[in-house]
Write a protein that holds these residues in place. Structure first.
Motif, PDB file in Angstrom:
ATOM      1  N   CYS A 292       0.885  -1.183   0.000  1.00 31.20           N
ATOM      2  CA  CYS A 292       0.000   0.000   0.000  1.00 31.20           C
ATOM      3  C   CYS A 292       0.914   1.222   0.000  1.00 31.20           C
ATOM      4  O   CYS A 292       1.092   1.879   1.022  1.00 31.20           O
ATOM      5  CB  CYS A 292      -0.867   0.012   1.254  1.00 31.20           C
ATOM      6  N   ALA A 293       1.473   1.561  -1.150  1.00 30.54           N
ATOM      7  CA  ALA A 293       2.652   2.433  -1.153  1.00 30.54           C
ATOM      8  C   ALA A 293       2.343   3.919  -1.283  1.00 30.54           C
ATOM      9  O   ALA A 293       3.203   4.744  -0.964  1.00 30.54           O
ATOM     10  CB  ALA A 293       3.596   2.017  -2.282  1.00 30.54           C
ATOM     11  N   GLY A 294       1.153   4.298  -1.768  1.00 27.50           N
ATOM     12  CA  GLY A 294       0.914   5.712  -2.044  1.00 27.50           C
ATOM     13  C   GLY A 294       0.837   6.562  -0.795  1.00 27.50           C
ATOM     14  O   GLY A 294       0.264   6.101   0.199  1.00 27.50           O
ATOM     15  N   PRO A 295       1.412   7.755  -0.800  1.00 31.79           N
ATOM     16  CA  PRO A 295       2.095   8.440  -1.904  1.00 31.79           C
ATOM     17  C   PRO A 295       3.581   8.108  -2.059  1.00 31.79           C
ATOM     18  O   PRO A 295       4.232   8.656  -2.936  1.00 31.79           O
ATOM     19  CB  PRO A 295       1.920   9.918  -1.534  1.00 31.79           C
ATOM     20  N   GLY A 296       4.135   7.242  -1.202  1.00 28.77           N
ATOM     21  CA  GLY A 296       5.464   6.737  -1.522  1.00 28.77           C
ATOM     22  C   GLY A 296       6.582   7.102  -0.561  1.00 28.77           C
ATOM     23  O   GLY A 296       7.745   6.804  -0.827  1.00 28.77           O
ATOM     24  N   GLY A 297       6.241   7.733   0.566  1.00 26.04           N
ATOM     25  CA  GLY A 297       7.292   8.133   1.512  1.00 26.04           C
ATOM     26  C   GLY A 297       8.071   6.941   2.049  1.00 26.04           C
ATOM     27  O   GLY A 297       9.311   6.912   2.007  1.00 26.04           O
ATOM     28  N   LYS A 298       7.342   5.930   2.529  1.00 23.82           N
ATOM     29  CA  LYS A 298       8.050   4.770   3.092  1.00 23.82           C
ATOM     30  C   LYS A 298       8.738   3.977   1.980  1.00 23.82           C
ATOM     31  O   LYS A 298       9.836   3.450   2.169  1.00 23.82           O
ATOM     32  CB  LYS A 298       7.095   3.882   3.892  1.00 23.82           C
ATOM     33  N   GLU A 317       0.187   0.168  -5.405  1.00 27.46           N
ATOM     34  CA  GLU A 317      -0.803   1.124  -4.875  1.00 27.46           C
ATOM     35  C   GLU A 317      -2.098   0.940  -5.665  1.00 27.46           C
ATOM     36  O   GLU A 317      -2.072   0.721  -6.874  1.00 27.46           O
ATOM     37  CB  GLU A 317      -0.245   2.550  -4.993  1.00 27.46           C
ATOM     38  N   ALA A 318      -3.243   1.043  -4.950  1.00 30.73           N
ATOM     39  CA  ALA A 318      -4.526   0.753  -5.599  1.00 30.73           C
ATOM     40  C   ALA A 318      -4.988   1.876  -6.520  1.00 30.73           C
ATOM     41  O   ALA A 318      -5.642   1.617  -7.532  1.00 30.73           O
ATOM     42  CB  ALA A 318      -5.590   0.502  -4.531  1.00 30.73           C
ATOM     43  N   GLN A 319      -4.685   3.105  -6.171  1.00 25.04           N
ATOM     44  CA  GLN A 319      -5.248   4.221  -6.929  1.00 25.04           C
ATOM     45  C   GLN A 319      -4.212   4.783  -7.900  1.00 25.04           C
ATOM     46  O   GLN A 319      -3.139   5.211  -7.477  1.00 25.04           O
ATOM     47  CB  GLN A 319      -5.705   5.321  -5.982  1.00 25.04           C
ATOM     48  N   ARG A 322      -2.394   7.947  -7.182  1.00 23.43           N
ATOM     49  CA  ARG A 322      -1.415   7.828  -6.092  1.00 23.43           C
ATOM     50  C   ARG A 322      -0.201   7.018  -6.546  1.00 23.43           C
ATOM     51  O   ARG A 322       0.911   7.243  -6.076  1.00 23.43           O
ATOM     52  CB  ARG A 322      -2.074   7.223  -4.841  1.00 23.43           C
ATOM     53  N   ASP A 348      -4.934  -3.837  -6.822  1.00 27.87           N
ATOM     54  CA  ASP A 348      -5.661  -4.057  -5.572  1.00 27.87           C
ATOM     55  C   ASP A 348      -4.874  -5.074  -4.740  1.00 27.87           C
ATOM     56  O   ASP A 348      -4.754  -6.242  -5.135  1.00 27.87           O
ATOM     57  CB  ASP A 348      -7.066  -4.578  -5.915  1.00 27.87           C
ATOM     58  N   GLY A 349      -4.398  -4.610  -3.612  1.00 29.05           N
ATOM     59  CA  GLY A 349      -3.580  -5.480  -2.764  1.00 29.05           C
ATOM     60  C   GLY A 349      -4.343  -6.668  -2.209  1.00 29.05           C
ATOM     61  O   GLY A 349      -3.724  -7.632  -1.744  1.00 29.05           O
ATOM     62  N   ASP A 365       1.292  -1.035   4.977  1.00 31.13           N
ATOM     63  CA  ASP A 365       1.031   0.240   5.669  1.00 31.13           C
ATOM     64  C   ASP A 365      -0.424   0.561   5.355  1.00 31.13           C
ATOM     65  O   ASP A 365      -0.735   1.268   4.398  1.00 31.13           O
ATOM     66  CB  ASP A 365       1.999   1.304   5.138  1.00 31.13           C
ATOM     67  N   PRO A 367      -4.420   1.339   4.810  1.00 26.63           N
ATOM     68  CA  PRO A 367      -5.336   2.472   4.892  1.00 26.63           C
ATOM     69  C   PRO A 367      -6.050   2.407   6.245  1.00 26.63           C
ATOM     70  O   PRO A 367      -6.506   1.319   6.642  1.00 26.63           O
ATOM     71  CB  PRO A 367      -6.303   2.249   3.721  1.00 26.63           C
TER      72      PRO A 367
END
Ligand SMILES: C[S@@+](CC[C@H](N)C(=O)[O-])C[C@H]1O[C@@H](n2cnc3c(N)ncnc32)[C@H](O)[C@@H]1O
Length: 486
Positions: A292-298, A317-319, A322, A348-349, A365, A367
């Motif tokens: 679940c990577a968006g927006p990508g900080g981690k 990332e699903a969206q 993002r 979709d994870g 990480d 939602p």
């Protein structure tokens, strides 16, 4: 002879070189900007942090004026619950009957009177000027009368007058005194109790009302933390070995941030990425997944760590929009993917494209309600609903289940949320683990040994989790559980 002051006229010479008469005084741009942000949040469902840069630009505000407008807007939104309880006693009709745009201005005035070091006469007159400029003369008189009543007491005295007795109704007291919806106070009360910190409610709620400082991450292999601290004139963070705490200023102006070698990232989020990297030895030849990577900080920090250890990161990332942010976070200035990145995908994870056992480590990480990051998103406490958990929890469980399927035997999954609410943290992990016999929970505090006093609720298996807190660690309230596939 008529007294010119009675007609609002200008007594000869009286104002020469002084302030213009009220009717002609222009509204202060910082207050106008803050008012515009409140309007955008209320009318357009905007996020204050996202609209602020545009609004500041529109009003030509920089430096201290931009800082003032930001504090006016964010502080007013955070503390509006307390101000509404006070204003309700100063208005002769239900607050719901006050025009919303007038109420915005009253809240702005109350914030200056009660929480900022603005002298009462300036707080009132600038708010009245703003109402006159934006709404009209009649509402300006109304705002003047209401704010004079607000100015009669300081904030602690008002809280004593309008908040319930903390002895008999601690949740109601916390809600009014610290400006949180009642259900959020109840949820955070449960969260603290689950972590054995029941006596810290006031401190937590107060921390949610402080503007978070800016922290940067020095992405390993791309910039050294000391070099970043020197460039940014910041201090090393207390727990993350790659963090720098800034005294202020515009981090986007730093060359290392512009180049992507460093980024703005909460220290708690840095610790989550470090937990995945440090949860198992080695890493050479491994495939890591940020589900679940968006927006990508981690993901950006994970990619840097993966590159150092000879691993490769895939970010999912699903969206779509993002995923674009993730791709940008994981790209070098020339547009190529940063070292350590294998792929960036939209998917979709809960229905992943990869075969079971594909990855060595997976970060979920998830939602979540975000109730651990309230200080960072001023309006979110007023937008979230208790019913949100009804959709979030099943999604969190499915995502964690997917991650456990995607990891190979012996591989590691880190489950994280920026919420401390047990329904989204330990309950999710316990529910998923109860349904399978191929996973064991690992002591998460041992994975982050440098963070004191970080033990969260214990899992049903007896394993410790990590729960960070804004008031104790000066981070978002990140939760971390570490799981190993048998
Ligand atoms: C807490 S945020 C992740 C933050 C991110 N790890 C970071 O550090 O920037 C959760 C993300 O999960 C995404 N998401 C929601 N449902 C998803 C799903 N079914 N599969 C994958 N990602 C999902 C959301 O769009 C959101 O971007």
């Amino acid at each position: 002879m008529a007294d010119p002051r009675r007609r609002g006229g200008r007594p000869t010479g009286a104002r020469a070189g002084g302030r213009p008469p009220a009717a002609r005084r222009p509204a202060d741009p910082a207050r106008l900007a803050a008012y515009d942000v409140l309007r955008a949040v209320r009318v357009d469902d905007a996020y204050a942090n996202l609209v602020l840069p545009d609004v500041l630009r529109k009003h030509g505000l920089t430096g201290r004026d931009a800082g003032l407008a930001t504090e006016l807007a964010a502080g007013t939104i955070r503390r509006q619950g307390t101000y509404d309880a006070i204003l309700a006693t100063c208005v002769d009709r239900p607050l719901a009957k006050v025009e919303a745009k007038v109420l915005d201005a009253l809240r702005l005035g109350a914030h200056q009177l009660l929480s900022m070091r603005v002298p009462a006469h300036a707080a009132i007159s600038t708010t009245v000027d703003l109402v006159r400029a934006r709404i009209g003369q009649g509402p300006a008189g109304f705002a003047n009368a209401v704010l004079r009543k607000v100015a009669a007491h300081d904030l602690p005295a008002w809280v004593r007058r309008v908040a319930p007795d903390p002895g008999t109704d601690p949740v109601g007291f916390g809600s009014v005194a610290h400006s949180h919806p009642r259900w959020v106070v109840a949820a955070l009360t449960d969260a603290l109790a689950a972590a054995g910190r029941s006596d810290e409610l006031d401190a937590l709620l107060a921390a949610d009302n402080e503007a978070p400082g800016v922290t940067l991450v020095a992405r390993p292999g791309r910039i050294d933390r000391d070099a970043l601290a020197a460039q940014a004139e910041g201090e090393p963070t207390a727990y993350s070995p790659v963090g720098v705490r800034l005294p202020g200023g515009d981090p986007g102006a730093l060359p290392s941030v512009a180049a992507g070698d460093a980024g703005v990232q909460d220290e708690g989020s840095q610790l989550v990425a470090l937990a995945l990297a440090d949860a198992a030895e080695g890493g050479a030849g491994e495939r890591w997944l940020d589900l679940c990577a968006g927006p990508g900080g981690k993901a950006a920090l994970l990619a840097a760590l993966a590159a150092q250890r000879g691993a490769l990161l895939t970010a999912n990332e699903a969206q779509e929009h993002r995923t674009a942010l993730v791709r940008r976070a994981l790209s070098l200035p020339d547009g190529s993917l940063a070292p350590g990145v294998e792929d960036v995908v939209t998917g979709d994870g809960t229905a992943p494209r990869w075969e079971p056992g594909t990855f060595d480590r997976v970060l979920v990480d998830a939602p979540c309600s975000g109730l651990g990051a309230l200080r960072r998103r001023p309006e979110s406490r007023w937008r979230r609903q208790p019913s949100d958990l009804r959709t979030l929890v099943p999604l969190q469980e499915r995502l964690l289940g997917s991650a456990l399927d995607l990891v190979r035997p012996g591989g590691t999954v880190v489950y994280a949320t920026c919420s401390p609410v047990p329904a989204e943290t330990v309950s999710v992990v316990d529910t998923v683990l109860a349904g399978r016999d191929d996973v064991e929970a690992v002591d998460a505090t041992a994975v982050l040994p440098g963070v004191p006093d970080a033990a969260g609720p214990t899992l049903a298996t007896g394993a410790a989790t990590v729960q960070l807190w804004p008031h104790a660690h000066r981070t978002d309230a990140m939760f971390v559980a570490v799981l190993r596939k048998r």
